[in-house]
Design a protein around this motif. Structure first.
Motif, PDB file in Angstrom:
ATOM      1  N   GLY A  10     -62.009 -56.264 -49.709  1.00 44.51           N
ATOM      2  CA  GLY A  10     -62.338 -56.955 -50.956  1.00 44.51           C
ATOM      3  C   GLY A  10     -62.615 -55.939 -52.057  1.00 44.51           C
ATOM      4  N   ILE A  11     -62.793 -56.450 -53.264  1.00 47.89           N
ATOM      5  CA  ILE A  11     -62.944 -55.519 -54.401  1.00 47.89           C
ATOM      6  C   ILE A  11     -64.314 -54.834 -54.412  1.00 47.89           C
ATOM      7  N   VAL A  12     -65.367 -55.533 -54.011  1.00 45.36           N
ATOM      8  CA  VAL A  12     -66.687 -54.881 -53.987  1.00 45.36           C
ATOM      9  C   VAL A  12     -66.663 -53.757 -52.945  1.00 45.36           C
ATOM     10  N   ALA A  13     -66.179 -54.103 -51.734  1.00 43.62           N
ATOM     11  CA  ALA A  13     -66.149 -53.106 -50.650  1.00 43.62           C
ATOM     12  C   ALA A  13     -65.288 -51.915 -51.040  1.00 43.62           C
ATOM     13  N   HIS A  56     -64.785 -55.099 -40.969  1.00 45.06           N
ATOM     14  CA  HIS A  56     -63.963 -56.226 -40.514  1.00 45.06           C
ATOM     15  C   HIS A  56     -63.229 -56.834 -41.690  1.00 45.06           C
ATOM     16  N   GLU A  57     -62.072 -57.394 -41.419  1.00 47.65           N
ATOM     17  CA  GLU A  57     -61.278 -58.094 -42.435  1.00 47.65           C
ATOM     18  C   GLU A  57     -60.492 -59.211 -41.779  1.00 47.65           C
ATOM     19  N   ILE A  58     -59.942 -60.082 -42.613  1.00 48.03           N
ATOM     20  CA  ILE A  58     -59.056 -61.139 -42.100  1.00 48.03           C
ATOM     21  C   ILE A  58     -57.715 -61.120 -42.842  1.00 48.03           C
ATOM     22  N   ARG A  59     -57.539 -60.094 -43.719  1.00 45.10           N
ATOM     23  CA  ARG A  59     -56.285 -59.992 -44.482  1.00 45.10           C
ATOM     24  C   ARG A  59     -55.791 -58.558 -44.409  1.00 45.10           C
ATOM     25  N   LEU A  60     -54.510 -58.383 -44.630  1.00 47.39           N
ATOM     26  CA  LEU A  60     -53.908 -57.058 -44.834  1.00 47.39           C
ATOM     27  C   LEU A  60     -54.228 -56.085 -43.702  1.00 47.39           C
ATOM     28  N   GLY A  99     -61.388 -59.647 -37.988  1.00 47.54           N
ATOM     29  CA  GLY A  99     -62.655 -60.374 -37.922  1.00 47.54           C
ATOM     30  C   GLY A  99     -62.462 -61.839 -37.591  1.00 47.54           C
ATOM     31  N   THR A 100     -63.527 -62.600 -37.832  1.00 49.32           N
ATOM     32  CA  THR A 100     -63.473 -64.045 -37.605  1.00 49.32           C
ATOM     33  C   THR A 100     -63.725 -64.767 -38.923  1.00 49.32           C
ATOM     34  N   ALA A 101     -63.097 -65.944 -39.078  1.00 52.77           N
ATOM     35  CA  ALA A 101     -63.332 -66.737 -40.298  1.00 52.77           C
ATOM     36  C   ALA A 101     -63.790 -68.138 -39.908  1.00 52.77           C
ATOM     37  N   VAL A 148     -69.977 -58.204 -47.304  1.00 50.89           N
ATOM     38  CA  VAL A 148     -69.400 -58.385 -48.648  1.00 50.89           C
ATOM     39  C   VAL A 148     -68.116 -59.227 -48.534  1.00 50.89           C
ATOM     40  N   ALA A 149     -68.132 -60.151 -47.573  1.00 52.45           N
ATOM     41  CA  ALA A 149     -66.977 -61.051 -47.398  1.00 52.45           C
ATOM     42  C   ALA A 149     -67.099 -62.233 -48.358  1.00 52.45           C
ATOM     43  N   SER A 150     -66.032 -63.004 -48.454  1.00 51.82           N
ATOM     44  CA  SER A 150     -66.015 -64.181 -49.330  1.00 51.82           C
ATOM     45  C   SER A 150     -67.172 -65.127 -49.000  1.00 51.82           C
ATOM     46  N   THR A 151     -67.640 -65.812 -50.030  1.00 48.75           N
ATOM     47  CA  THR A 151     -68.750 -66.753 -49.864  1.00 48.75           C
ATOM     48  C   THR A 151     -68.331 -67.945 -49.004  1.00 48.75           C
ATOM     49  N   GLU A 152     -69.163 -68.240 -48.001  1.00 47.42           N
ATOM     50  CA  GLU A 152     -68.894 -69.400 -47.148  1.00 47.42           C
ATOM     51  C   GLU A 152     -69.550 -70.648 -47.738  1.00 47.42           C
ATOM     52  N   ILE A 185     -72.104 -64.769 -37.091  1.00 48.04           N
ATOM     53  CA  ILE A 185     -71.594 -63.975 -35.957  1.00 48.04           C
ATOM     54  C   ILE A 185     -71.752 -62.472 -36.252  1.00 48.04           C
ATOM     55  N   TYR A 186     -71.360 -62.055 -37.446  1.00 47.81           N
ATOM     56  CA  TYR A 186     -71.474 -60.636 -37.801  1.00 47.81           C
ATOM     57  C   TYR A 186     -72.951 -60.192 -37.802  1.00 47.81           C
ATOM     58  N   ALA A 187     -73.817 -61.065 -38.355  1.00 51.91           N
ATOM     59  CA  ALA A 187     -75.244 -60.712 -38.415  1.00 51.91           C
ATOM     60  C   ALA A 187     -75.823 -60.620 -37.006  1.00 51.91           C
ATOM     61  N   LYS A 228     -77.715 -59.395 -56.752  1.00 52.19           N
ATOM     62  CA  LYS A 228     -78.079 -59.809 -58.128  1.00 52.19           C
ATOM     63  C   LYS A 228     -77.498 -58.774 -59.082  1.00 52.19           C
ATOM     64  N   THR A 229     -76.371 -59.097 -59.660  1.00 51.24           N
ATOM     65  CA  THR A 229     -75.644 -58.051 -60.394  1.00 51.24           C
ATOM     66  C   THR A 229     -75.340 -58.381 -61.852  1.00 51.24           C
ATOM     67  N   GLY A 230     -75.321 -59.652 -62.205  1.00 55.65           N
ATOM     68  CA  GLY A 230     -74.827 -59.980 -63.549  1.00 55.65           C
ATOM     69  C   GLY A 230     -75.715 -60.949 -64.280  1.00 55.65           C
ATOM     70  N   SER A 274     -72.880 -73.057 -52.384  1.00 55.46           N
ATOM     71  CA  SER A 274     -73.898 -72.066 -51.990  1.00 55.46           C
ATOM     72  C   SER A 274     -74.231 -71.151 -53.157  1.00 55.46           C
ATOM     73  N   LYS A 275     -73.226 -70.814 -53.963  1.00 55.67           N
ATOM     74  CA  LYS A 275     -73.455 -69.894 -55.079  1.00 55.67           C
ATOM     75  C   LYS A 275     -74.292 -70.559 -56.172  1.00 55.67           C
ATOM     76  N   VAL A 276     -73.997 -71.823 -56.472  1.00 58.08           N
ATOM     77  CA  VAL A 276     -74.733 -72.508 -57.536  1.00 58.08           C
ATOM     78  C   VAL A 276     -76.191 -72.692 -57.128  1.00 58.08           C
TER      79      VAL A 276
HETATM   80  N1  LIG Z   1     -71.033 -58.610 -58.567  1.00 59.93           N
HETATM   81  C1  LIG Z   1     -70.380 -59.027 -57.516  1.00 59.93           C
HETATM   82  O1  LIG Z   1     -69.227 -58.734 -57.360  1.00 59.93           O
HETATM   83  C2  LIG Z   1     -71.074 -59.885 -56.503  1.00 59.93           C
HETATM   84  C3  LIG Z   1     -72.401 -60.216 -56.723  1.00 59.93           C
HETATM   85  C4  LIG Z   1     -73.056 -60.988 -55.765  1.00 59.93           C
HETATM   86  C5  LIG Z   1     -72.396 -61.391 -54.638  1.00 59.93           C
HETATM   87  N2  LIG Z   1     -71.093 -61.074 -54.472  1.00 59.93           N
HETATM   88  C6  LIG Z   1     -70.440 -61.601 -53.273  1.00 59.93           C
HETATM   89  O2  LIG Z   1     -69.834 -60.521 -52.569  1.00 59.93           O
HETATM   90  C7  LIG Z   1     -68.708 -61.027 -51.856  1.00 59.93           C
HETATM   91  C8  LIG Z   1     -67.503 -60.143 -52.108  1.00 59.93           C
HETATM   92  O3  LIG Z   1     -67.106 -60.217 -53.458  1.00 59.93           O
HETATM   93  P1  LIG Z   1     -65.705 -59.601 -53.897  1.00 59.93           P
HETATM   94  O4  LIG Z   1     -65.628 -59.758 -55.361  1.00 59.93           O
HETATM   95  O5  LIG Z   1     -65.512 -58.291 -53.262  1.00 59.93           O
HETATM   96  O6  LIG Z   1     -64.712 -60.660 -53.239  1.00 59.93           O
HETATM   97  P2  LIG Z   1     -63.251 -60.403 -52.680  1.00 59.93           P
HETATM   98  O7  LIG Z   1     -62.635 -61.744 -52.558  1.00 59.93           O
HETATM   99  O8  LIG Z   1     -62.526 -59.365 -53.458  1.00 59.93           O
HETATM  100  O9  LIG Z   1     -63.521 -59.782 -51.235  1.00 59.93           O
HETATM  101  C9  LIG Z   1     -63.896 -60.536 -50.129  1.00 59.93           C
HETATM  102  C10 LIG Z   1     -63.150 -59.982 -48.940  1.00 59.93           C
HETATM  103  O10 LIG Z   1     -63.684 -60.603 -47.769  1.00 59.93           O
HETATM  104  C11 LIG Z   1     -62.607 -60.888 -46.892  1.00 59.93           C
HETATM  105  N3  LIG Z   1     -63.074 -61.937 -46.001  1.00 59.93           N
HETATM  106  C12 LIG Z   1     -63.214 -63.270 -46.276  1.00 59.93           C
HETATM  107  N4  LIG Z   1     -63.733 -63.899 -45.225  1.00 59.93           N
HETATM  108  C13 LIG Z   1     -63.930 -62.965 -44.255  1.00 59.93           C
HETATM  109  C14 LIG Z   1     -64.441 -62.995 -42.952  1.00 59.93           C
HETATM  110  N5  LIG Z   1     -64.880 -64.135 -42.444  1.00 59.93           N
HETATM  111  N6  LIG Z   1     -64.485 -61.844 -42.235  1.00 59.93           N
HETATM  112  C15 LIG Z   1     -64.058 -60.662 -42.765  1.00 59.93           C
HETATM  113  N7  LIG Z   1     -63.566 -60.567 -44.016  1.00 59.93           N
HETATM  114  C16 LIG Z   1     -63.507 -61.700 -44.765  1.00 59.93           C
HETATM  115  C17 LIG Z   1     -61.466 -61.285 -47.796  1.00 59.93           C
HETATM  116  O11 LIG Z   1     -60.236 -61.154 -47.141  1.00 59.93           O
HETATM  117  C18 LIG Z   1     -61.650 -60.307 -48.964  1.00 59.93           C
HETATM  118  O12 LIG Z   1     -60.912 -59.124 -48.767  1.00 59.93           O
HETATM  119  C19 LIG Z   1     -68.529 -62.485 -52.287  1.00 59.93           C
HETATM  120  O13 LIG Z   1     -69.135 -63.344 -51.350  1.00 59.93           O
HETATM  121  C20 LIG Z   1     -69.282 -62.536 -53.581  1.00 59.93           C
HETATM  122  O14 LIG Z   1     -69.749 -63.839 -53.895  1.00 59.93           O
HETATM  123  C21 LIG Z   1     -70.422 -60.325 -55.362  1.00 59.93           C
END
Ligand SMILES: NC(=O)c1ccc[n+]([C@@H]2O[C@H](COP(=O)([O-])OP(=O)(O)OC[C@H]3O[C@@H](n4cnc5c(N)ncnc54)[C@H](O)[C@@H]3O)[C@@H](O)[C@H]2O)c1
Length: 393
Positions: A10-13, A56-60, A99-101, A148-152, A185-187, A228-230, A274-276
């Motif tokens: 993901g982009i944060v990671a 862990h990842e589920i893409r690429l 990983g697992t989704a 730092v995976a997508s929000t569930e 599961i990861y935790a 808490k970033t923005g 969950s985010k709201v």
């Molecule tokens: N400022 C911020 O960017 C910020 C602030 C607070 C929270 N977050 C949270 O951080 C997380 C990551 O944000 P992002 O912008 O990098 O998102 P992103 O979509 O770029 O990255 C998420 C990555 O997680 C992977 N993924 C999804 N489900 C997965 C799973 N079950 N196991 C393993 N990998 C999985 C996706 O393939 C993707 O590559 C999000 O949940 C977001 O809400 C981000």
């Protein structure tokens, strides 16, 4: 130290990995890294600024961390290209594990092709074992897992399976997969192996009673939820000002627009909920009462990782006079989030070295929905963090 990132492509990671490598090579300074401030200088003795990554990842999964970073860079160009080029060889050596989704909601359907452990037809206990094995192979004494995976979606709470560690492990043995989410599961895997765990997302992660029990049992520190970033950072820094001057906040509207995968996933109602909740509850806790609020998040593709928040605050002063304030936050999400991932990992490892176990409430400063505390005021959170750190260092 070693950091295992769930959601590693993901982009944060990928921004956290690129930034850490670039800092290690002396190419950029530590602007944005909280633990590089004078107040935390003692951390260098315990957790030097030096990182290795896995995840862990589920893409690429055929790619590497470099492919992921390049993909995001091409979309956003959020830092100079020379930085990416100079760490290219390091990033190419970093590859995610599958990983697992489980129960990650409809939002991840947007990714198109995904590869998960459950697609291999494994039982829940086998999925858990695979995740544990990946971590076991990677970990050393100085390892931390950060989600730092997508929000569930909001997890379906079950007292029977989430309320105690015994129930949670029975749920795994009995293959009751409808009650578990990937983040749990990861935790679980991290805490079971004695690895500190940080949840940068609003997903359940380690916040259920069963996993809190496991953390205490295994003497592991953990912290979360939701970085808490923005907009929420501004909100919880600004809202106390109204309280300090005895001004009454009547209403607060926050309208967020963002692109990229995060925005796409959050555009799905189940994932967005969950985010709201996470964003909304902060205001009530900061002010001590609940003004009228509107909070929304909408997908705006062309912005990619550029997150814009429009806030309108209606407040009342002396003699009942109503006044207004407006602000616009225009941030690059990953640039704000990435250094905090490194901070959270360092502080959790520091906590482990100091014998801290269970939820580290003093790390609330980093989260929108901190566990086991109602302190949302950023000023108080910062002062609590510094006092906690100094008392242990
Ligand atoms: N400022 C911020 O960017 C910020 C602030 C607070 C929270 N977050 C949270 O951080 C997380 C990551 O944000 P992002 O912008 O990098 O998102 P992103 O979509 O770029 O990255 C998420 C990555 O997680 C992977 N993924 C999804 N489900 C997965 C799973 N079950 N196991 C393993 N990998 C999985 C996706 O393939 C993707 O590559 C999000 O949940 C977001 O809400 C981000």
């Amino acid at each position: 130290m070693k950091i295992w990132l769930v959601g590693m492509y993901g982009i944060v990671a990928s921004t956290a990995i690129t930034g850490a490598m670039a800092i290690q090579k002396g190419l950029v300074d530590k602007t944005g890294v909280v633990t590089s401030m004078e107040e935390f200088k003692e951390i260098e003795k315990y957790v030097p600024f030096s990182f290795q990554f896995g995840g862990h990842e589920i893409r690429l999964l055929e790619g590497t961390s470099y492919d992921a970073a390049l993909y995001h860079w091409k979309e956003l160009r959020h830092y100079p290209r020379e930085i990416l080029d100079s760490v290219k060889e390091d990033l190419k050596k970093i590859k995610a594990k599958k990983g697992t989704a489980l129960n990650c909601g409809s939002g991840i359907d947007e990714f198109g092709k995904i590869s998960t452990l459950e697609q291999e037809g494994l039982k829940l206990s086998e999925i858990v074992e695979r995740v544990v094995e990946d971590l076991r192979k990677f970990k050393d004494e100085d390892t931390v897992v950060i989600n730092v995976a997508s929000t569930e979606p909001v997890a379906k709470y079950s007292e029977e399976y989430h309320g105690s560690l015994e129930g949670f492990e029975r749920m795994i043995d009995e293959d009751k997969r409808e009650y578990i989410t990937a983040s749990m599961i990861y935790a679980y895997a991290a805490l079971k192996l004695g690895i500190p765990y940080g949840n940068f997302t609003p997903s359940a992660g380690s916040s259920i009673p069963a996993l809190k029990e496991l953390a205490i049992k295994n003497n592991v520190p953990h912290a979360g939820n939701d970085g808490k970033t923005g907009e929420t950072l501004v909100k919880t820094t600004l809202a106390p000002m109204f309280s300090y001057r005895k001004l009454k906040v009547l209403g607060w509207m926050s309208y967020n627009i963002l692109g990229d995968y995060d925005g796409m996933v959050l555009n799905h109602q189940d994932n967005k909920e969950s985010k709201v909740i996470s964003k909304d509850s902060t205001l009530e806790k900061t002010l001590g009462y609940s003004p009228y609020t509107i909070t929304d998040i909408k997908f705006f593709p062309s912005l990619y990782d550029n997150k814009i928040a429009f806030d309108f605050i209606h407040f009342q002063g002396f003699l009942g006079r109503k006044m207004k304030m407006y602000f616009t936050w225009d941030g690059i999400d990953a640039i704000l989030a990435a250094p905090l991932v490194l901070d959270i990992a360092r502080l959790l490892l520091f906590a482990k070295k100091k014998g801290v176990k269970g939820v580290v409430k003093e790390m609330a400063f980093f989260f929108k929905s901190p566990m086991e505390t109602d302190v949302m005021n950023t000023h108080l959170q910062y002062s609590n963090l510094v006092s906690w750190f100094k008392s242990l260092a």
